[in-house]
Design a protein around this motif. Structure first.
Motif, PDB file in Angstrom:
ATOM      1  N   ALA A 271      46.714  36.812  35.871  1.00  0.00           N
ATOM      2  CA  ALA A 271      46.343  37.742  36.940  1.00  0.00           C
ATOM      3  C   ALA A 271      47.446  37.819  37.993  1.00  0.00           C
ATOM      4  O   ALA A 271      47.721  38.890  38.552  1.00  0.00           O
TER       5      ALA A 271
ATOM      6  N   ALA B  63      43.469  36.044  42.593  1.00  0.00           N
ATOM      7  CA  ALA B  63      44.742  36.351  41.923  1.00  0.00           C
ATOM      8  C   ALA B  63      44.817  37.814  41.505  1.00  0.00           C
ATOM      9  O   ALA B  63      45.916  38.391  41.430  1.00  0.00           O
ATOM     10  N   ARG B  64      43.669  38.449  41.265  1.00  0.00           N
ATOM     11  CA  ARG B  64      43.650  39.862  40.865  1.00  0.00           C
ATOM     12  C   ARG B  64      43.638  40.809  42.056  1.00  0.00           C
ATOM     13  O   ARG B  64      43.999  41.986  41.912  1.00  0.00           O
TER      14      ARG B  64
ATOM     15  N   HIS C 148      49.191  27.523  39.155  1.00  0.00           N
ATOM     16  CA  HIS C 148      47.838  27.063  38.858  1.00  0.00           C
ATOM     17  C   HIS C 148      47.722  26.706  37.376  1.00  0.00           C
ATOM     18  O   HIS C 148      48.280  27.390  36.523  1.00  0.00           O
TER      19      HIS C 148
ATOM     20  N   ASP D 241      45.313  27.088  35.373  1.00  0.00           N
ATOM     21  CA  ASP D 241      44.484  28.007  34.591  1.00  0.00           C
ATOM     22  C   ASP D 241      45.291  29.194  34.097  1.00  0.00           C
ATOM     23  O   ASP D 241      45.931  29.902  34.891  1.00  0.00           O
TER      24      ASP D 241
ATOM     25  N   THR E  36      44.336  32.135  32.817  1.00  0.00           N
ATOM     26  CA  THR E  36      43.846  33.441  33.271  1.00  0.00           C
ATOM     27  C   THR E  36      44.290  33.714  34.703  1.00  0.00           C
ATOM     28  O   THR E  36      44.618  34.855  35.056  1.00  0.00           O
ATOM     29  N   THR E  37      44.319  32.691  35.529  1.00  0.00           N
ATOM     30  CA  THR E  37      44.786  32.859  36.910  1.00  0.00           C
ATOM     31  C   THR E  37      46.256  33.238  36.935  1.00  0.00           C
ATOM     32  O   THR E  37      46.665  34.167  37.643  1.00  0.00           O
TER      33      THR E  37
ATOM     34  N   ARG F 113      40.383  33.164  40.264  1.00  0.00           N
ATOM     35  CA  ARG F 113      40.877  34.247  39.407  1.00  0.00           C
ATOM     36  C   ARG F 113      40.741  35.599  40.105  1.00  0.00           C
ATOM     37  O   ARG F 113      41.616  36.457  40.001  1.00  0.00           O
TER      38      ARG F 113
END
Length: 400
Positions: free
Chosen positions: A61, A37-38, A53, A55, A57-58, A34
């Motif tokens: 981001a 990714a940010r 991905h 996820d 949240t990933t 994560r």
């Protein structure tokens, strides 16, 4: 644990090389992925890989990272669309493929000016459900309204996409379009003919609405719409002249309040049968002085601030730079205002002669103030222990 924390700090650091971030993107610890990714240093190629991905949240981001290539944004939209449109998928399977709320990702994509047009068109057409959806499906039966509203604010929308959104079933989406900078006159016309009154009102109030559209809405059957046209600063004089003769007084009042109004129309409305219309003329800053003079009785005069009774009870205000506090308190003790006298007798710097006079007052409150004052002489306080009022006696005893 130390290794994991080390990887997270490296993935989050703004000076970490992109080559290192590419390696960390394959880390087994989700928090590290994560952070990659940010990170603004992450390679576009790495972000494109992370766009798929599992996820949530990933992926979110990735969408918000300025280095994400447009094709990755399209990839996310298409993958979400395919999963949402897959018939007869179970709830568990879909949750496994897309954990969390995928709408947050799509909402960010919809408002991103870098999102490719083909991806925006999928969102605009609400193509996130098949023709025969499974009633037990995890995804909603249509694209979430929040996504489409976010899309309506995207400055990259073409007139073609705006034309799709103008047909959207959500009134809130169509309201958002009124503020869009890429509206053509043909699109303005479609909004002006919307079945929802609130949309037509928003168009009538828009300062950038074309004159031809305002002319059309000036004849709208709804009073609220015509009123919005009347208050619009961009409404031409010819339209205001038409509305000045409107049968509804609310519309004429709105015209009389328009700061762009010509003197001829102001003169006409100054003789209107309705007092609220004439009052609006009187309050219009552009109304000539002779006309305003004839309407001066209709102008609401500002209310004068009333001095509080306490201040009226003071013959003058205390100035610490020039006044002696003991002297000014002696003056306040003779005030006609009972509250001023009470506060004076409570003040610890009030002279004992003033306190002696207060102890003889007919008001038990003033005698109580003397009894409660720490500056009251003991002899005077002893005298007040025999007062006829039990509250005064109690106060005097406490201070002995």
């Amino acid at each position: 644990m130390f290794r994991q924390q080390y990887h997270i700090r490296g993935a989050s650091h703004p000076n970490t090389p992109a080559t290192v971030l590419r390696q960390l993107a394959r880390d087994s610890y989700l928090a590290t992925v994560r952070a990659v990714a940010r990170n603004a240093n992450t390679f576009p190629e790495t972000l494109e890989v992370l766009a798929s991905h599992p996820d949530l949240t990933t992926r979110l981001a990735v969408v918000r990272n300025p280095n994400t290539p447009p094709r990755a944004l399209t990839q996310i939209v298409l993958s979400t669309q395919n999963s949402g449109n897959t018939p007869n998928q179970t709830v568990d399977m879909l949750k496994s493929a897309f954990p969390g709320n995928h709408n947050d990702v799509l909402q960010s994509i919809a408002g991103n000016p870098r999102t490719p047009i083909e991806a925006l068109e999928i969102l605009a057409r609400r193509e996130f459900i098949g023709a025969t959806p499974d009633p037990q499906a995890f995804f909603p039966a249509t694209t979430d309204d929040r996504i489409v509203r976010s899309l309506a604010y995207n400055p990259s929308l073409t007139p073609q996409l705006l034309g799709i959104l103008i047909q959207d079933p959500s009134v809130e989406v169509r309201l958002c379009l009124v503020r869009h900078p890429n509206l053509t006159e043909a699109l303005w016309l479609r909004l002006a003919e919307d079945t929802a009154i609130s949309v037509r009102e928003a168009v009538a109030a828009a300062i950038n609405a074309p004159v031809s559209i305002l002319e059309l809405l000036a004849r709208d059957e709804q009073v609220e719409v015509r009123t919005k046209v009347a208050t619009n600063r961009n409404t031409p004089i010819t339209v205001l002249q038409l509305l000045a003769s409107d049968e509804n007084p609310s519309v004429r009042t709105a015209v009389a309040s328009n700061p762009q109004l010509a003197e001829t129309i102001l003169t006409q409305l100054a003789n209107d049968e309705k007092v609220e219309v004439r009052r609006a003329v009187a309050q219009n800053a552009n109304t000539p002085a002779p006309i305003r003079e004839t309407l001066r009785d209709l102008i609401v005069q500002p209310t004068t601030r009333q001095t509080s009774p306490t201040l009226r009870g003071l013959n003058r205000l205390y100035n610490p730079n020039t006044d002696d506090i003991t002297t000014i308190l002696a003056e306040y003790a003779s005030s006609e205002n009972a509250f001023v006298r009470l506060v004076t007798l409570l003040h610890p710097q009030t002279h004992h002669e003033v306190l002696t006079q207060g102890a003889q007052s007919a008001s038990w409150l003033e005698r109580y103030a003397v009894a409660d004052n720490p500056a009251t002489p003991s002899v005077l306080r002893q005298q007040l222990t025999q007062d006829s009022n039990r509250i005064v006696r109690a106060a005097a005893r406490v201070e002995l």
